[in-house]
Scaffold this motif. Structure first.
Motif, short mmCIF file in Angstrom:
data_model
loop_
_atom_site.label_atom_id
_atom_site.label_comp_id
_atom_site.label_asym_id
_atom_site.label_seq_id
_atom_site.Cartn_x
_atom_site.Cartn_y
_atom_site.Cartn_z
N LEU A 142 -4.61 30.09 -3.49
CA LEU A 142 -5.56 29.28 -4.35
C LEU A 142 -6.67 28.71 -3.62
N ARG A 143 -7.62 28.51 -4.09
CA ARG A 143 -8.99 27.74 -3.31
C ARG A 143 -8.52 26.39 -3.37
N VAL A 144 -8.72 25.94 -2.29
CA VAL A 144 -8.60 24.28 -2.08
C VAL A 144 -10.22 23.69 -1.59
N ARG A 145 -10.42 22.65 -2.30
CA ARG A 145 -11.75 22.07 -1.96
C ARG A 145 -11.09 20.78 -1.60
N LYS A 146 -11.44 20.35 -0.02
CA LYS A 146 -11.37 19.05 0.57
C LYS A 146 -9.72 19.04 0.41
N ARG A 147 -9.18 17.99 -0.47
CA ARG A 147 -7.73 17.74 -0.46
C ARG A 147 -7.10 17.98 -1.77
N GLY A 148 -7.76 18.99 -2.47
CA GLY A 148 -7.31 19.37 -3.97
C GLY A 148 -7.71 20.71 -4.56
N LEU A 149 -7.49 20.92 -5.68
CA LEU A 149 -7.93 22.02 -6.41
C LEU A 149 -7.70 21.84 -7.98
N ASP A 209 0.90 -1.09 0.03
CA ASP A 209 -0.05 0.05 -0.07
C ASP A 209 0.99 1.01 -0.11
N SER A 210 0.42 2.33 -0.58
CA SER A 210 1.16 3.56 -0.71
C SER A 210 0.32 4.74 -0.56
N LEU A 211 0.73 5.91 -0.51
CA LEU A 211 0.08 7.24 -0.26
C LEU A 211 1.01 8.00 -0.97
N ALA A 212 0.22 8.78 -2.19
CA ALA A 212 0.74 9.72 -2.54
C ALA A 212 0.65 11.17 -2.16
N LEU A 213 1.93 11.78 -2.17
CA LEU A 213 1.62 13.08 -1.67
C LEU A 213 0.91 14.08 -2.68
N VAL A 214 1.21 13.97 -3.86
CA VAL A 214 0.52 14.91 -4.74
C VAL A 214 0.21 13.93 -6.21
N GLN A 215 -1.07 14.08 -6.60
CA GLN A 215 -1.49 13.55 -7.78
C GLN A 215 -2.06 14.41 -8.66
N VAL A 216 -1.75 14.59 -9.94
CA VAL A 216 -2.32 15.32 -11.13
C VAL A 216 -3.09 14.67 -12.09
N ALA A 231 0.49 23.63 2.69
CA ALA A 231 0.60 23.52 4.12
C ALA A 231 -0.29 22.71 4.36
N PHE A 232 0.08 21.39 4.99
CA PHE A 232 -0.83 20.26 5.56
C PHE A 232 -1.58 20.50 6.91
N GLU A 233 -2.59 20.15 7.02
CA GLU A 233 -3.42 20.21 8.33
C GLU A 233 -2.90 18.92 9.25
N ARG A 234 -2.83 19.13 10.45
CA ARG A 234 -2.66 17.73 11.14
C ARG A 234 -3.43 18.19 12.77
N GLU A 235 -3.62 17.30 13.35
CA GLU A 235 -4.27 17.49 14.57
C GLU A 235 -3.57 18.36 15.47
N GLY A 236 -4.21 19.44 15.73
CA GLY A 236 -3.80 20.69 16.32
C GLY A 236 -2.78 21.80 15.87
N PHE A 245 -3.99 16.35 -3.18
CA PHE A 245 -3.06 15.67 -1.92
C PHE A 245 -3.20 14.68 -1.39
N GLY A 246 -2.38 14.03 -0.87
CA GLY A 246 -2.94 12.92 -0.08
C GLY A 246 -3.19 13.05 1.38
N CYS A 247 -2.96 14.20 1.93
CA CYS A 247 -3.27 14.55 3.23
C CYS A 247 -4.31 15.60 3.29
N PRO A 248 -5.07 16.00 4.33
CA PRO A 248 -5.90 17.21 4.31
C PRO A 248 -4.99 18.44 4.28
#
Length: 102
Positions: free
Chosen positions: A72-79, A8-15, A94-99, A52-55
């Motif tokens: 730029l206007r972001v909706r959920k995890r992308g634009l 399994d993998s998680l992409a940081l960014v997909q286009v 800039a990614f969100e994280r708890e706190g 993006f792979g993270c919020p």
């Protein structure tokens, strides 16, 4: 609880685009964020959906020297954003994280 197994993998960014390419991904020089450099490769205007792979808390365009430009206007995890022919764009993410932000 989901289990992530081997392979399994998680992409940081997909286009999603036929002609927009991710050229570079790196940490920002003096901020707690990630820099993503993209360009249009076919020589004609294109629209790209960038996910993006993270919020994400913030995405802004920056210069090649990473000086801030427009937000730029972001909706959920992308634009979605347009590219001109052979246009190079550099985004600061800039990614969100708890706190707070990462």
């Amino acid at each position: 609880k989901a289990h992530r197994g081997e392979g399994d993998s998680l992409a940081l960014v997909q286009v999603e685009s036929d002609s927009v390419v991710v050229e570079a991904v790196k940490l920002a020089e003096d901020r707690d964020s990630m820099i993503v450099r993209l360009y249009e490769s076919a020589g004609s205007p294109a629209k790209a959906k960038i996910t993006f792979g993270c919020p994400v808390s913030r995405v802004r365009e920056v210069s090649l020297m990473e000086e801030p430009d427009n937000m730029l206007r972001v909706r959920k995890r992308g634009l979605s954003t347009p590219f001109g022919a052979f246009q190079i764009r550099t985004l600061e993410v800039a990614f969100e994280r708890e706190g707070g932000r990462v």
